[in-house]
Design a protein around this motif. Structure first.
Motif, PDB file in Angstrom:
ATOM      1  N   ARG A 171       0.690  -1.089   0.075  1.00 33.42           N
ATOM      2  CA  ARG A 171       0.064   0.099   0.007  1.00 33.42           C
ATOM      3  C   ARG A 171       0.821   1.193   0.055  1.00 33.42           C
ATOM      4  O   ARG A 171       1.942   1.315   0.592  1.00 33.42           O
ATOM      5  N   ASP A 173      -2.464  -2.046  -4.226  1.00 29.42           N
ATOM      6  CA  ASP A 173      -3.981  -1.517  -4.596  1.00 29.42           C
ATOM      7  C   ASP A 173      -3.783   0.000  -5.162  1.00 29.42           C
ATOM      8  O   ASP A 173      -2.478   0.283  -5.583  1.00 29.42           O
ATOM      9  N   ALA A 176      -9.572  -0.889  -4.536  1.00 30.02           N
ATOM     10  CA  ALA A 176      -9.222  -0.481  -3.256  1.00 30.02           C
ATOM     11  C   ALA A 176     -10.106  -1.211  -1.993  1.00 30.02           C
ATOM     12  O   ALA A 176     -11.351  -1.373  -2.456  1.00 30.02           O
ATOM     13  N   LEU A 187      -7.284  -5.423  -1.068  1.00 27.84           N
ATOM     14  CA  LEU A 187      -5.899  -5.891  -0.887  1.00 27.84           C
ATOM     15  C   LEU A 187      -5.548  -7.101  -0.089  1.00 27.84           C
ATOM     16  O   LEU A 187      -5.037  -8.096  -0.219  1.00 27.84           O
TER      17      LEU A 187
END
Length: 268
Positions: A105, A125, A185, A188
C-alpha cells in the motif's frame, strides 16, 4: 519480534510488518541488520508455509532512513556496513524457502522496492506508488538490486526508473511488470490472505522446486544443470509421497493432504 519488525502468524501464513509508520516505514541501519535473523527464524519454523511482507499504516516502505546513510565509520565509504546489511537482508528474503508475497500500500520507494523485488510476488492497490531513487541522493544501486529490477521490468524501464528517480503509480507498475496484481481499493488484504492460504494448501516441495528452477533459469544457468536440478526435485516429490497424494486426491475428488510439511534445509 525485533523493534519495528513485527511478526504475526495465522496458521501456515506468517506476516512480517515493517512497523515504523511515523517515518513511512523507512528502514534504519539496525532494522536492515536485524532482518536476516528475523527471516531465519521464520524459515526454520516448520509451521510457516507462506510469508507476507507488508508495512504498517498507509505505506509499505520509504526505503533506507536517510539519517543512516553517512553514519558508517569509514569516511571513504560511509555506507559500507549498511550496504553489507542491505545485501544480506535481500538475500535472506530472496532465499526464503516458501512462497513470499509483498503486500504493498502507498509508498514503496528505494529500499522498499529492493525488498519487494526480492519477494516472489507483489500485490498492490490503487494507492501504490513506486520509485527507485538512488539518483536523487547520489547512490549507486548495487548490482544485486539492479539485477532484480531488470529481471522484472526489463533494461529499458529499469533505466527509466534509475536515471530519473521519478515515482510511478500502481497502474504503471502493473503494466511494466514491477507488480503482479493490482487489486481494487479495500480488496488487497483479503485477496492476499486468500491467495496465501491457496499457496499453503499446495505441495511445498513443488513450490520449492519451482522457486529454485525459475531462479536458475533467470540467472542463465547451464541448461544441463537446470535439467538435473529439476530431476532431483522430481525424485524428492516422489519419495516424499507428494506425487502419490496429489494423484490420489485428484482421483478421489478431494483436497490433497500433502505429507511433507517441514522446511527443507537445502535442495534435495
Amino acid at each position: 519480534m525485533t523493534e519495528h519488525l513485527r511478526v504475526t502468524r495465522d496458521g501456515a501464513v506468517a506476516v512480517l510488518t515493517i512497523d515504523r509508520p511515523e517515518k513511512r516505514n523507512a528502514l534504519t541501519a539496525a532494522m536492515w541488520a536485524a532482518l536476516p535473523g528475523v527471516l531465519a527464524g521464520l524459515a526454520d519454523d516448520p509451521a510457516v508455509r507462506v510469508l507476507v511482507v507488508t508495512g504498517a499504516g498507509p505505506g509499505f516502505c520509504a526505503g533506507a532512513d536517510i539519517a543512516d546513510l553517512l553514519g558508517g565509520p569509514d569516511a571513504g565509504d560511509p555506507m559500507a556496513q549498511l550496504r553489507r546489511d542491505n545485501l544480506a537482508a535481500q538475500a535472506a528474503l530472496r532465499d526464503f524457502p516458501g512462497p513470499t508475497i509483498a503486500m504493498i500500500r502507498g509508498h514503496c520507494i528505494g529500499g522498499g522496492v529492493e525488498l519487494a523485488t526480492c519477494c516472489d510476488l507483489r500485490f498492490t492497490d490503487p494507492t501504490g506508488v513506486f520509485g527507485v531513487t538512488p539518483a536523487r541522493v547520489g547512490i549507486v544501486f548495487t548490482p544485486t538490486s539492479t539485477r532484480q529490477l531488470v529481471r522484472l521490468v526489463g533494461p529499458s524501464t529499469a533505466r527509466y526508473l534509475l536515471y530519473s528517480g521519478e515515482l510511478v503509480d500502481a497502474a504503471t507498475a502493473l503494466r511494466t511488470g514491477l507488480v503482479d496484481r493490482l487489486l481494487p481499493a479495500g480488496d488487497l488484504a483479503g485477496e492476499v490472505r486468500r491467495f496465501a492460504e491457496v499457496l499453503a494448501s499446495r505441495s511445498a516441495l513443488t513450490q520449492r522446486a519451482a522457486k529454485e528452477i525459475t531462479a536458475a533459469l533467470a540467472a542463465g544457468d547451464d541448461e544441463d544443470a537446470v535439467e538435473e536440478l529439476a530431476a532431483r526435485w522430481y525424485r524428492e516429490t516422489a519419495s516424499a509421497g507428494e506425487l502419490a497424494e496429489g494423484v490420489a486426491a485428484f482421483t478421489e475428488r478431494r483436497a490433497p493432504r500433502f505429507p511433507w510439511r517441514g522446511q527443507a534445509t537445502g535442495s534435495p
